[in-house]
Design a protein around this motif. Structure first.
Motif, PDB file in Angstrom:
ATOM      1  N   GLY A  17      33.601  45.143  51.710  1.00  0.00           N
ATOM      2  CA  GLY A  17      34.168  43.889  51.231  1.00  0.00           C
ATOM      3  C   GLY A  17      34.476  43.827  49.750  1.00  0.00           C
ATOM      4  O   GLY A  17      35.003  42.823  49.274  1.00  0.00           O
ATOM      5  N   TYR A  18      34.160  44.884  49.007  1.00  0.00           N
ATOM      6  CA  TYR A  18      34.461  44.909  47.575  1.00  0.00           C
ATOM      7  C   TYR A  18      35.845  45.544  47.368  1.00  0.00           C
ATOM      8  O   TYR A  18      35.983  46.609  46.752  1.00  0.00           O
ATOM      9  CB  TYR A  18      33.381  45.681  46.817  1.00  0.00           C
ATOM     10  CG  TYR A  18      32.008  45.046  46.927  1.00  0.00           C
ATOM     11  CD1 TYR A  18      31.630  44.020  46.067  1.00  0.00           C
ATOM     12  CD2 TYR A  18      31.107  45.458  47.900  1.00  0.00           C
ATOM     13  CE1 TYR A  18      30.385  43.421  46.165  1.00  0.00           C
ATOM     14  CE2 TYR A  18      29.852  44.865  48.013  1.00  0.00           C
ATOM     15  CZ  TYR A  18      29.494  43.854  47.149  1.00  0.00           C
ATOM     16  OH  TYR A  18      28.259  43.259  47.255  1.00  0.00           O
ATOM     17  N   LYS A  19      36.842  44.848  47.899  1.00  0.00           N
ATOM     18  CA  LYS A  19      38.182  45.433  47.961  1.00  0.00           C
ATOM     19  C   LYS A  19      38.821  45.592  46.582  1.00  0.00           C
ATOM     20  O   LYS A  19      39.546  46.559  46.337  1.00  0.00           O
ATOM     21  CB  LYS A  19      39.075  44.581  48.860  1.00  0.00           C
ATOM     22  CG  LYS A  19      38.654  44.588  50.326  1.00  0.00           C
ATOM     23  CD  LYS A  19      39.630  43.803  51.186  1.00  0.00           C
ATOM     24  CE  LYS A  19      39.246  43.867  52.655  1.00  0.00           C
ATOM     25  NZ  LYS A  19      40.222  43.138  53.515  1.00  0.00           N
ATOM     26  N   VAL A  20      38.577  44.649  45.689  1.00  0.00           N
ATOM     27  CA  VAL A  20      39.221  44.696  44.376  1.00  0.00           C
ATOM     28  C   VAL A  20      38.753  45.915  43.582  1.00  0.00           C
ATOM     29  O   VAL A  20      39.563  46.671  43.037  1.00  0.00           O
ATOM     30  CB  VAL A  20      38.947  43.400  43.590  1.00  0.00           C
ATOM     31  CG1 VAL A  20      39.524  43.506  42.179  1.00  0.00           C
ATOM     32  CG2 VAL A  20      39.562  42.202  44.311  1.00  0.00           C
ATOM     33  N   ILE A  21      37.437  46.125  43.530  1.00  0.00           N
ATOM     34  CA  ILE A  21      36.900  47.282  42.808  1.00  0.00           C
ATOM     35  C   ILE A  21      37.373  48.578  43.463  1.00  0.00           C
ATOM     36  O   ILE A  21      37.701  49.561  42.784  1.00  0.00           O
ATOM     37  CB  ILE A  21      35.361  47.234  42.766  1.00  0.00           C
ATOM     38  CG1 ILE A  21      34.885  45.969  42.055  1.00  0.00           C
ATOM     39  CG2 ILE A  21      34.805  48.475  42.060  1.00  0.00           C
ATOM     40  CD1 ILE A  21      35.372  45.849  40.625  1.00  0.00           C
ATOM     41  N   LEU A 126      44.451  41.434  51.468  1.00  0.00           N
ATOM     42  CA  LEU A 126      43.751  40.786  50.370  1.00  0.00           C
ATOM     43  C   LEU A 126      44.038  39.288  50.349  1.00  0.00           C
ATOM     44  O   LEU A 126      45.128  38.839  50.699  1.00  0.00           O
ATOM     45  CB  LEU A 126      44.184  41.386  49.030  1.00  0.00           C
ATOM     46  CG  LEU A 126      43.967  42.894  48.826  1.00  0.00           C
ATOM     47  CD1 LEU A 126      44.514  43.302  47.467  1.00  0.00           C
ATOM     48  CD2 LEU A 126      42.506  43.262  48.943  1.00  0.00           C
ATOM     49  N   LYS A 127      43.046  38.521  49.907  1.00  0.00           N
ATOM     50  CA  LYS A 127      43.263  37.111  49.644  1.00  0.00           C
ATOM     51  C   LYS A 127      44.049  36.969  48.348  1.00  0.00           C
ATOM     52  O   LYS A 127      44.040  37.872  47.513  1.00  0.00           O
ATOM     53  CB  LYS A 127      41.926  36.383  49.529  1.00  0.00           C
ATOM     54  CG  LYS A 127      41.079  36.429  50.789  1.00  0.00           C
ATOM     55  CD  LYS A 127      39.743  35.755  50.555  1.00  0.00           C
ATOM     56  CE  LYS A 127      38.863  35.837  51.803  1.00  0.00           C
ATOM     57  NZ  LYS A 127      37.523  35.228  51.575  1.00  0.00           N
ATOM     58  N   GLU A 133      42.936  38.787  40.898  1.00  0.00           N
ATOM     59  CA  GLU A 133      41.839  39.466  40.201  1.00  0.00           C
ATOM     60  C   GLU A 133      42.195  40.930  39.947  1.00  0.00           C
ATOM     61  O   GLU A 133      41.931  41.469  38.862  1.00  0.00           O
ATOM     62  CB  GLU A 133      40.558  39.367  41.029  1.00  0.00           C
ATOM     63  CG  GLU A 133      39.335  39.952  40.325  1.00  0.00           C
ATOM     64  CD  GLU A 133      38.076  39.880  41.185  1.00  0.00           C
ATOM     65  OE1 GLU A 133      37.026  40.391  40.732  1.00  0.00           O
ATOM     66  OE2 GLU A 133      38.148  39.339  42.313  1.00  0.00           O
ATOM     67  N   LEU A 134      42.816  41.580  40.943  1.00  0.00           N
ATOM     68  CA  LEU A 134      43.238  42.969  40.786  1.00  0.00           C
ATOM     69  C   LEU A 134      44.279  43.096  39.679  1.00  0.00           C
ATOM     70  O   LEU A 134      44.194  43.998  38.830  1.00  0.00           O
ATOM     71  CB  LEU A 134      43.815  43.487  42.110  1.00  0.00           C
ATOM     72  CG  LEU A 134      44.438  44.881  42.088  1.00  0.00           C
ATOM     73  CD1 LEU A 134      43.398  45.935  41.706  1.00  0.00           C
ATOM     74  CD2 LEU A 134      45.073  45.215  43.446  1.00  0.00           C
ATOM     75  N   THR A 140      44.269  44.256  32.020  1.00  0.00           N
ATOM     76  CA  THR A 140      43.310  44.503  30.942  1.00  0.00           C
ATOM     77  C   THR A 140      43.203  45.987  30.618  1.00  0.00           C
ATOM     78  O   THR A 140      43.176  46.381  29.445  1.00  0.00           O
ATOM     79  CB  THR A 140      41.925  43.964  31.338  1.00  0.00           C
ATOM     80  OG1 THR A 140      42.040  42.581  31.700  1.00  0.00           O
ATOM     81  CG2 THR A 140      40.940  44.095  30.182  1.00  0.00           C
ATOM     82  N   ILE A 141      43.163  46.808  31.664  1.00  0.00           N
ATOM     83  CA  ILE A 141      43.088  48.253  31.467  1.00  0.00           C
ATOM     84  C   ILE A 141      44.329  48.765  30.743  1.00  0.00           C
ATOM     85  O   ILE A 141      44.241  49.605  29.839  1.00  0.00           O
ATOM     86  CB  ILE A 141      42.918  48.969  32.828  1.00  0.00           C
ATOM     87  CG1 ILE A 141      41.532  48.671  33.413  1.00  0.00           C
ATOM     88  CG2 ILE A 141      43.118  50.483  32.679  1.00  0.00           C
ATOM     89  CD1 ILE A 141      41.379  49.070  34.861  1.00  0.00           C
TER      90      ILE A 141
END
Length: 450
Positions: A17-21, A126-127, A133-134, A140-141
């Motif tokens: 469930g930690y799809k973004v990371i 993804l929601k 968030e992604l 930022t990166i």
């Protein structure tokens, strides 16, 4: 071995469930370590570059989603465009293997960028909050890596991965030009301008850094395309009457400007390039061996490079439809090619017959012919029209501007056959679809209450 563990971690995080990371790790590999790691560092057995690890993550997750998610491969208009191109690729693979004789390794190498098209299905899981968030993470990166890129110019030292640089003079001052710009820079620069994920002082600082990094390469074609993209994006947001007024004024300015600056332009290198191109059939000149350029006629060179390939492909109906095959310069299949124009390969020390970083359409035409090239361009065209139609929706105008820039720079780079050129617009496409869906359902709920 560390990268294999990181791949396994990305897949594990996605499943839990930690799809973004998980997808941040995916983009780490897709961008070859966010341009911080040299390509040779990624080599491991059959894996050559970071994008190979990204493919392992992608297809492992797709396999999992296929099993556990109902209607995972639901078809929309973008998927239809991808299916057309995918169908062509399937035929081209059979043609390249069994008729041309290319190896599956060579075929896979050429097709590698387009194996990322199914990312669309993954993004759809993804929601909306997860997608945003992604985007914020990637933004930022990229601001951080763009800062490092700018530091290279002032320190004259490579910090990001890469080894190509030149110099130019601006107002009598020698400025170093580094070619290793962050791969997500162009798209996220427009995000910074139109839909910056930050507020306050960092919104301003991040925008300045990204724009400065884009300008910092001092590529005339890039700067021109960037300016055109911003102008076009501004115009399309105006009412129709206002658009007509601005375009009319622009026509007058171009007319009177051409009169005033006409003499100076006729003495410029650009005018000489155009004269060379228009003087004769440049493809015929190249094939006959009569074409030559002085090293400064870059526009004429690019047109000649494409013209030479166009003439070769057009001579055989099979080549015109399917291209010459999915293989690279290092394949035995390339030995029969005798193109006169191209860069000198670092390994072979001979003219590169297929690869060309100077223009997208030469290698596209060789690999896919006219039919395949059109099916690929169909994907970009559909995305551009979609973003234009939804230009008032968040991320749409930025994405439209990015595609305008991408088409502009495609005559000066190989961007249209690179994965990153379509990956981020596809992410934006999914985001806009979700935004519209949520707005429609919110409207329905509100009407119900009333």
């Amino acid at each position: 071995m560390v990268f294999i563990l990181l791949v396994a971690t990305a897949i594990f995080l996605y499943v839990w469930g930690y799809k973004v990371i998980s997808l941040v790790i995916f983009f780490f590999f897709l961008t070859n370590g966010f341009e911080l790691i040299q390509l040779e560092t990624f080599e491991f057995n059959f894996i050559a570059v970071g994008t190979d690890y990204a493919l392992i993550i992608l297809y492992a997750i797709l396999a999992i989603e296929t099993i556990f998610t109902k209607n995972f491969f639901k078809i929309d208009n973008l998927v239809k465009c991808m299916m057309v191109f995918g169908g062509f690729i399937a035929i081209a693979v059979i043609y390249s293997k069994f008729i041309i004789g290319a190896s599956f390794f060579e075929i896979l190498k050429v097709c590698r960028p387009f194996l990322f098209l199914p990312l669309h299905f993954l993004f759809r899981t993804l929601k909306l909050s997860q997608i945003e968030e992604l985007i914020k993470y990637l933004f930022t990166i990229t601001v951080a890596t763009s800062t490092l890129y700018l530091m290279q110019i002032f320190t004259d030292t490579f910090i990001l991965a890469g080894d190509v640089k030149t110099s130019t003079y601006i107002l009598g001052t020698k400025i170093m030009r580094y070619y290793n710009q962050p791969s997500m820079l162009y798209f996220l620069t427009f995000i910074a301008i139109f839909n910056n994920p930050y507020k306050g002082w960092f919104k301003f600082v991040s925008t300045v850094i990204l724009v400065a990094a884009l300008i910092g390469a001092f590529h005339r074609s890039l700067l021109s395309s960037f300016a055109v993209a911003l102008i076009v994006s501004f115009i399309v947001t105006l009412p129709r009457l206002r658009q007509i007024q601005i375009l009319t004024l622009a026509c007058f300015l171009v007319f009177f400007g051409s009169i005033y600056f006409g003499g100076k332009f006729m003495k410029s290198k650009t005018y000489n390039d155009i004269q060379i191109v228009l003087s004769e059939d440049i493809a015929e000149m190249v094939m006959s061996g009569d074409f030559s350029f002085d090293g400064e006629s870059t526009f004429a060179y690019r047109v000649a490079h494409l013209g030479e390939r166009h003439l070769y492909v057009s001579q055989k109906p099979m080549y015109a439809v399917l291209g010459i095959g999915l293989f690279s310069d290092y394949s035995p299949c390339a030995r029969s090619l005798e193109f006169r124009l191209g860069l000198i390969g670092k390994i072979t020390n001979e003219i590169e017959q297929i690869h060309s970083p100077d223009i997208s359409y030469s290698s596209m035409l060789l690999h896919f012919g006219y039919v395949g090239s059109l099916t690929l361009l169909l994907i970009y065209a559909y995305l551009a029209v979609f973003f234009y139609k939804h230009r008032k929706t968040k991320y749409a105008l930025a994405s439209f501007a990015y595609l305008v820039l991408s088409f502009g720079t495609s005559f000066f780079s190989e961007n249209l056959v690179q994965a990153m050129t379509f990956v981020l617009p596809v992410l934006a496409y999914t985001t806009i679809k979700k935004i519209n869906y949520e707005q429609e359902h919110k409207s329905i709920d509100n009407n119900t209450v009333l």
